[in-house]
Design a protein around this motif. Structure first.
Motif, short mmCIF file in Angstrom:
data_model
loop_
_atom_site.label_atom_id
_atom_site.label_comp_id
_atom_site.label_asym_id
_atom_site.label_seq_id
_atom_site.Cartn_x
_atom_site.Cartn_y
_atom_site.Cartn_z
N VAL A 82 0.84 -1.20 0.00
CA VAL A 82 0.00 0.00 0.00
C VAL A 82 0.87 1.24 0.00
O VAL A 82 1.71 1.44 0.88
CB VAL A 82 -0.95 0.00 1.22
CG1 VAL A 82 -1.77 1.28 1.24
CG2 VAL A 82 -1.85 -1.22 1.19
N GLU A 83 0.65 2.07 -1.01
CA GLU A 83 1.42 3.31 -1.15
C GLU A 83 0.44 4.45 -1.39
O GLU A 83 -0.36 4.40 -2.33
CB GLU A 83 2.39 3.20 -2.31
CG GLU A 83 3.27 4.42 -2.50
CD GLU A 83 4.31 4.21 -3.59
OE1 GLU A 83 5.18 5.09 -3.74
OE2 GLU A 83 4.27 3.17 -4.28
N GLY A 84 0.47 5.44 -0.52
CA GLY A 84 -0.44 6.57 -0.66
C GLY A 84 -1.89 6.17 -0.54
O GLY A 84 -2.77 6.77 -1.17
N GLY A 85 -2.15 5.14 0.26
CA GLY A 85 -3.50 4.66 0.45
C GLY A 85 -4.02 3.79 -0.67
O GLY A 85 -5.18 3.35 -0.64
N LYS A 86 -3.19 3.51 -1.70
CA LYS A 86 -3.62 2.70 -2.84
C LYS A 86 -2.87 1.36 -2.85
O LYS A 86 -1.64 1.34 -2.77
CB LYS A 86 -3.36 3.45 -4.14
CG LYS A 86 -4.18 4.73 -4.27
CD LYS A 86 -3.92 5.41 -5.60
CE LYS A 86 -4.76 6.68 -5.74
NZ LYS A 86 -4.53 7.36 -7.04
N PRO A 87 -3.60 0.25 -2.96
CA PRO A 87 -2.95 -1.06 -2.96
C PRO A 87 -2.40 -1.42 -4.33
O PRO A 87 -3.01 -1.15 -5.35
CB PRO A 87 -4.10 -2.01 -2.56
CG PRO A 87 -5.32 -1.34 -3.07
CD PRO A 87 -5.08 0.14 -2.96
N ARG A 88 -1.24 -2.05 -4.32
CA ARG A 88 -0.64 -2.59 -5.53
C ARG A 88 -0.32 -4.06 -5.29
O ARG A 88 0.20 -4.43 -4.24
CB ARG A 88 0.63 -1.81 -5.89
CG ARG A 88 0.41 -0.32 -6.05
CD ARG A 88 1.71 0.43 -6.31
NE ARG A 88 2.25 0.11 -7.62
CZ ARG A 88 3.43 0.57 -8.08
NH1 ARG A 88 4.17 1.36 -7.29
NH2 ARG A 88 3.86 0.26 -9.27
N VAL A 89 -0.64 -4.88 -6.24
CA VAL A 89 -0.50 -6.34 -6.07
C VAL A 89 0.94 -6.75 -6.26
O VAL A 89 1.58 -6.44 -7.27
CB VAL A 89 -1.41 -7.08 -7.06
CG1 VAL A 89 -1.18 -8.59 -6.95
CG2 VAL A 89 -2.87 -6.76 -6.81
N LEU A 90 1.46 -7.51 -5.28
CA LEU A 90 2.79 -8.10 -5.39
C LEU A 90 2.72 -9.57 -5.82
O LEU A 90 3.55 -10.04 -6.58
CB LEU A 90 3.52 -8.04 -4.04
CG LEU A 90 3.85 -6.67 -3.47
CD1 LEU A 90 4.53 -6.82 -2.13
CD2 LEU A 90 4.74 -5.89 -4.43
N LEU A 91 1.72 -10.26 -5.30
CA LEU A 91 1.59 -11.68 -5.60
C LEU A 91 0.12 -12.06 -5.58
O LEU A 91 -0.64 -11.59 -4.72
CB LEU A 91 2.37 -12.53 -4.58
CG LEU A 91 2.29 -14.06 -4.74
CD1 LEU A 91 3.63 -14.69 -4.39
CD2 LEU A 91 1.21 -14.66 -3.84
N ASN A 92 -0.27 -12.89 -6.52
CA ASN A 92 -1.66 -13.35 -6.62
C ASN A 92 -1.64 -14.85 -6.88
O ASN A 92 -1.29 -15.29 -7.97
CB ASN A 92 -2.36 -12.61 -7.76
CG ASN A 92 -3.86 -12.87 -7.79
OD1 ASN A 92 -4.31 -13.94 -7.44
ND2 ASN A 92 -4.61 -11.88 -8.25
N LYS A 93 -1.98 -15.62 -5.86
CA LYS A 93 -1.94 -17.08 -5.98
C LYS A 93 -3.34 -17.66 -5.82
O LYS A 93 -4.01 -17.39 -4.83
CB LYS A 93 -1.02 -17.69 -4.92
CG LYS A 93 -0.92 -19.22 -5.01
CD LYS A 93 0.12 -19.77 -4.07
CE LYS A 93 0.15 -21.30 -4.09
NZ LYS A 93 0.42 -21.86 -5.42
N LYS A 94 -3.75 -18.45 -6.79
CA LYS A 94 -5.10 -19.01 -6.81
C LYS A 94 -5.05 -20.53 -6.78
O LYS A 94 -4.22 -21.15 -7.43
CB LYS A 94 -5.84 -18.55 -8.07
CG LYS A 94 -7.23 -19.13 -8.23
CD LYS A 94 -7.91 -18.61 -9.48
CE LYS A 94 -7.26 -19.14 -10.74
NZ LYS A 94 -7.94 -18.71 -11.97
N GLU A 95 -5.97 -21.12 -6.01
CA GLU A 95 -6.16 -22.57 -5.98
C GLU A 95 -7.63 -22.87 -6.28
O GLU A 95 -8.53 -22.24 -5.74
CB GLU A 95 -5.80 -23.15 -4.61
CG GLU A 95 -4.33 -23.05 -4.25
CD GLU A 95 -3.47 -24.05 -5.00
OE1 GLU A 95 -4.04 -24.94 -5.67
OE2 GLU A 95 -2.23 -23.95 -4.90
#
Length: 324
Positions: A33-46
């Motif tokens: 989270v930077e400046g109140g905005k989330p940015r995705v680092l990792l997205n893992k789905k099962e």
């Protein structure tokens, strides 16, 4: 499947791990989270398919075991990345079962993770918070078709007017109505009838027409992929014309009404949406029925949704209140 993004885990910005226990999939997303905005680092789905482990309204032991196994793997991965506090929530997967409290308690005891069981109203709200602000659609109908429920939010000038969680989803409709791999015309009509019945039962028919849909979730993202495939559109395309959706539903259904899988349909789905071969068609039928009911013209596909809404409302907001 795992998507890893290029941002570094090792700087001063706060990092959060969110786990979404859905009826069809379970997903771990790590945000910075930077400046109140989330940015995705990792997205893992099962592909958990927890809705398929429900018998007589109860989740059986194999379903609880499946949920625990995946949560343990997510927790281990998060700890390897230096994240010791996962924020876990569940939706229709654990909400719409008769042994909900017992199942949640057992999973919590076995994994050591606290689970926030969202109500249908909360899920719809978080869908809106996460998704509607990410696209240029100030008024419309938000639709999120999950494995076990479908959330609808009517909003105007970025304010919620009505919201509901319907107990129908892509996996539950497949389990209830589809005999073989793909629905026949007769099975499609049964799913459509069920959706229309739910719309009337929950008074959604009183909401009125809406020309534009903000689409959220895996089902609609995969409809977008199929739309781009059939109509030779850019992968960056983010909207689906209602007529295109209706054509795809008719194109992909089992027109021969036989046990044998239509080869053309199978090859298309394995190429474009391989992880949702069983559930994409029921999900598309649900969406198409809603689109027809509300006289929708276009579906705008959001890449954000309930997880981002949960991060905003349940994690960042409360953290800010504690630090105030």
């Amino acid at each position: 499947t795992t998507e890893i993004y290029t941002l570094s885990l090792h700087d001063a910005l706060p990092i959060y791990g969110i786990v979404d226990i859905g009826s069809n999939t379970m997903r771990l997303v790590i945000y910075k989270v930077e400046g109140g905005k989330p940015r995705v680092l990792l997205n893992k789905k099962e592909m958990a398919e927890l809705a398929s482990f429900i018998q007589d309204g109860m989740m059986v032991a194999d379903g609880i075991n499946r949920a625990c196994y995946i949560l343990d793997s997510f927790n281990l991965l998060a700890k390897d990345l230096g994240i010791n506090n996962l924020h876990v929530f569940a939706t229709a997967s654990l909400r719409n079962i008769s042994n909900s409290q017992a199942a949640v308690s057992e999973i919590e005891d076995r994994t050591g993770l606290a689970i926030n069981l969202l109500s249908g109203a909360q899920e719809a709200e978080y869908d809106f918070v996460g998704a509607a602000r990410t696209i240029d659609l100030k008024s419309g109908l938000l639709v999120d078709i999950g494995g076990g429920s479908t959330e609808l939010v009517m909003y105007n000038n970025m304010q919620i007017q009505n919201s509901i969680s319907l107990p129908i989803g892509s996996l539950s409709m497949y389990t209830k109505f589809v005999k073989h791999l793909f629905p026949t015309k007769k099975e499609r009509k049964k799913i459509e009838e069920c959706v229309r019945e739910m719309i009337v039962r929950y008074d959604v028919d009183q909401w009125g027409d809406c020309p534009y849909v903000c689409g959220v979730g895996g089902t609609i993202r995969n409809v977008d992929r199929l739309n781009s495939y059939f109509y030779d559109l850019s992968k960056n395309n983010r909207f689906v014309i209602a007529d295109n959706l209706n054509w795809m539903v008719k194109k992909l259904e089992n027109r021969e009404n036989k046990k044998l899988v239509p080869r053309e349909t199978l090859e298309t789905l394995l190429k474009v949406v391989p992880e949702r071969v069983r559930t994409i068609m029921p999900g598309m039928i649900i969406l198409n029925t809603i689109v027809k009911y509300f006289n929708v013209q276009s579906i705008y596909v959001s890449r954000a949704g309930v997880r981002e809404g949960y991060l905003y409302k349940q994690v960042l907001t409360k953290e800010g209140e504690q630090n105030a």
